[in-house]
Design an enzyme around this catalytic site. Sequence first.
Site, PDB file in Angstrom:
ATOM      1  N   ALA A  66       2.018  -8.678  -0.889  1.00 53.22           N
ATOM      2  CA  ALA A  66       2.182  -7.917  -2.347  1.00 53.22           C
ATOM      3  C   ALA A  66       1.258  -7.195  -2.904  1.00 53.22           C
ATOM      4  O   ALA A  66       0.021  -7.537  -2.447  1.00 53.22           O
ATOM      5  CB  ALA A  66       2.703  -8.973  -3.589  1.00 53.22           C
ATOM      6  N   GLY A 109       2.736 -11.826   0.714  1.00 57.63           N
ATOM      7  CA  GLY A 109       4.173 -11.465   0.712  1.00 57.63           C
ATOM      8  C   GLY A 109       4.508 -10.822   2.116  1.00 57.63           C
ATOM      9  O   GLY A 109       5.837 -10.831   2.157  1.00 57.63           O
ATOM     10  N   GLU A 112       5.564 -14.036   3.987  1.00 57.59           N
ATOM     11  CA  GLU A 112       6.982 -14.215   3.313  1.00 57.59           C
ATOM     12  C   GLU A 112       8.246 -13.570   3.815  1.00 57.59           C
ATOM     13  O   GLU A 112       9.274 -13.858   3.851  1.00 57.59           O
ATOM     14  CB  GLU A 112       6.694 -14.234   1.928  1.00 57.59           C
ATOM     15  N   GLU A 132      -3.148 -16.266  -0.781  1.00 56.74           N
ATOM     16  CA  GLU A 132      -2.931 -15.970  -2.366  1.00 56.74           C
ATOM     17  C   GLU A 132      -3.920 -16.761  -2.830  1.00 56.74           C
ATOM     18  O   GLU A 132      -4.550 -16.445  -4.044  1.00 56.74           O
ATOM     19  CB  GLU A 132      -1.839 -16.321  -2.551  1.00 56.74           C
TER      20      GLU A 132
HETATM   21  N1  CAA Z   1      -2.135  -4.812  -1.871  1.00 61.14           N
HETATM   22  C1  CAA Z   1      -2.742  -3.516  -2.310  1.00 61.14           C
HETATM   23  N2  CAA Z   1      -3.536  -2.797  -1.469  1.00 61.14           N
HETATM   24  C2  CAA Z   1      -3.766  -3.172  -0.353  1.00 61.14           C
HETATM   25  C3  CAA Z   1      -3.335  -4.471   0.186  1.00 61.14           C
HETATM   26  C4  CAA Z   1      -2.640  -5.318  -0.970  1.00 61.14           C
HETATM   27  N3  CAA Z   1      -1.959  -6.619  -0.493  1.00 61.14           N
HETATM   28  N4  CAA Z   1      -3.654  -4.844   1.224  1.00 61.14           N
HETATM   29  C5  CAA Z   1      -4.319  -3.703   1.599  1.00 61.14           C
HETATM   30  N5  CAA Z   1      -4.606  -2.848   0.650  1.00 61.14           N
HETATM   31  C6  CAA Z   1      -4.915  -1.638   0.692  1.00 61.14           C
HETATM   32  C7  CAA Z   1      -6.557  -1.640   0.563  1.00 61.14           C
HETATM   33  O1  CAA Z   1      -6.925  -1.674  -0.889  1.00 61.14           O
HETATM   34  C8  CAA Z   1      -6.930  -0.512   1.092  1.00 61.14           C
HETATM   35  O2  CAA Z   1      -6.822   0.553   0.062  1.00 61.14           O
HETATM   36  P1  CAA Z   1      -8.188   1.572  -0.195  1.00 61.14           P
HETATM   37  O3  CAA Z   1      -8.209   2.594   1.024  1.00 61.14           O
HETATM   38  O4  CAA Z   1      -7.454   2.514  -1.335  1.00 61.14           O
HETATM   39  O5  CAA Z   1      -9.118   1.009  -0.729  1.00 61.14           O
HETATM   40  C9  CAA Z   1      -5.957  -0.027   2.384  1.00 61.14           C
HETATM   41  O6  CAA Z   1      -5.047  -0.844   1.953  1.00 61.14           O
HETATM   42  C10 CAA Z   1      -6.529  -0.588   3.735  1.00 61.14           C
HETATM   43  O7  CAA Z   1      -6.999  -1.948   3.528  1.00 61.14           O
HETATM   44  P2  CAA Z   1      -8.599  -2.510   3.912  1.00 61.14           P
HETATM   45  O8  CAA Z   1      -9.510  -1.391   3.759  1.00 61.14           O
HETATM   46  O9  CAA Z   1      -8.942  -3.669   3.044  1.00 61.14           O
HETATM   47  O10 CAA Z   1      -8.266  -2.757   5.486  1.00 61.14           O
HETATM   48  P3  CAA Z   1      -9.184  -3.770   6.213  1.00 61.14           P
HETATM   49  O11 CAA Z   1      -8.680  -3.342   7.629  1.00 61.14           O
HETATM   50  O12 CAA Z   1     -10.689  -3.548   5.980  1.00 61.14           O
HETATM   51  O13 CAA Z   1      -8.430  -5.111   5.845  1.00 61.14           O
HETATM   52  C11 CAA Z   1      -6.775  -6.897   5.298  1.00 61.14           C
HETATM   53  C12 CAA Z   1      -7.219  -5.505   6.178  1.00 61.14           C
HETATM   54  C13 CAA Z   1      -7.734  -7.932   5.963  1.00 61.14           C
HETATM   55  C14 CAA Z   1      -5.485  -6.853   5.479  1.00 61.14           C
HETATM   56  C15 CAA Z   1      -7.155  -6.587   3.782  1.00 61.14           C
HETATM   57  O14 CAA Z   1      -6.773  -5.372   3.230  1.00 61.14           O
HETATM   58  C16 CAA Z   1      -6.802  -7.472   2.956  1.00 61.14           C
HETATM   59  O15 CAA Z   1      -7.107  -8.736   2.867  1.00 61.14           O
HETATM   60  N6  CAA Z   1      -5.560  -7.471   2.208  1.00 61.14           N
HETATM   61  C17 CAA Z   1      -5.164  -8.216   1.244  1.00 61.14           C
HETATM   62  C18 CAA Z   1      -4.250  -9.587   1.720  1.00 61.14           C
HETATM   63  C19 CAA Z   1      -3.781 -10.271   0.558  1.00 61.14           C
HETATM   64  O16 CAA Z   1      -4.599 -10.952   0.015  1.00 61.14           O
HETATM   65  N7  CAA Z   1      -2.538 -10.489   0.762  1.00 61.14           N
HETATM   66  C20 CAA Z   1      -1.898 -11.250  -0.363  1.00 61.14           C
HETATM   67  C21 CAA Z   1      -1.441 -10.614  -1.584  1.00 61.14           C
HETATM   68  S1  CAA Z   1      -0.848 -11.569  -2.925  1.00 61.14           S
HETATM   69  C22 CAA Z   1       0.722 -11.723  -2.505  1.00 61.14           C
HETATM   70  O17 CAA Z   1       1.248 -11.398  -1.461  1.00 61.14           O
HETATM   71  C23 CAA Z   1       1.460 -12.764  -3.455  1.00 61.14           C
HETATM   72  C24 CAA Z   1       2.717 -13.215  -2.887  1.00 61.14           C
HETATM   73  O18 CAA Z   1       2.878 -14.396  -2.383  1.00 61.14           O
HETATM   74  C25 CAA Z   1       4.012 -12.396  -3.097  1.00 61.14           C
END
Ligand code: CAA
Length: 258
Positions: A66, A109, A112, A132
Amino acid sequence: MSEFDTILLDRRGRVGVVTLNRPKALNALDSQLMREVVAAVEELDADPGIGAILLTGSDRAFAAGADIKEMQPKTFAEVHAEDLFSQWDRFSSARTPIVAAVAGYALGGGCELAMLCDFIIAADTAKFGQPEITLGVIPGIGGSQRLTRAVGKAKAMDMCLTGRTMDVNEAERAGLVSRIVPAAALLDEALKVATTIAEMSLPIAMMAKEAVNRSFETTLAEGVKFERRVFHSTFATADQKEGMAAFVEKRSPHFTNS
Ligand code: CAA
């Protein structure tokens, strides 16, 4: 056909292909993308010319969860009032079979959403996780429930409590993924699988999907009874007559979805 900004919708024969397309955010599910995916799936589900749906992302990410930036400022009152993520109940109400083709990150998400599909075909690059807890929340699109049903309590607890990622081999061994294919072949292979399903009788495929899904909602005895009644009802279709006649006559069946 509807216009979308954050997804691509393509019809390949009887397969509707939905591609998540927010590359700058690794296909993070913001409200627009969620609205568009649900609308596209509902549109395809209502189309009698579509016999299977394929949901995919990019090479780098199926979806990284998400959208954290969109969620960050929200209050409890807001997420409660909008019943955040309840729109996914409409996705899981689709009767047309849905195959997920996952490469790269399927986190939060994203994992999911893959599990909301009927089964997952994964590239050898796929990574699954429910991180999460590292953000101070818990899964919100069914992860704690569907992951547990898919991989069992030990691995689901491990993933939801540590936030660790599972590689594709572990995911396949655990039963989260039905097949692993080389990344370069993912779309072709997944499209072949979806086409195979789309060539079956659509009402019968819908009945098979409903019967398997019923196993998650009921006791074994009730589920077996439900299956038997649905099995009996397949004999009311022209496609049962055609399928069995084709076998006896040693030819391929020609299903008419009736
Ligand atoms: N939400 C918003 N933006 C996201 C995102 C997310 N879930 N995941 C990645 N992005 C964005 C980053 O912020 C980044 O944007 P900017 O260039 O503007 O900074 C862009 O995508 C590229 O990401 P990274 O620079 O972080 O890329 P990376 O290769 O270094 O890392 C990754 C990749 C490990 C997937 C890392 O992006 C990450 O950890 N993302 C979040 C994963 C996460 O925690 N997901 C769970 C979200 S909460 C949820 O999903 C709740 C639910 O149950 C519904």
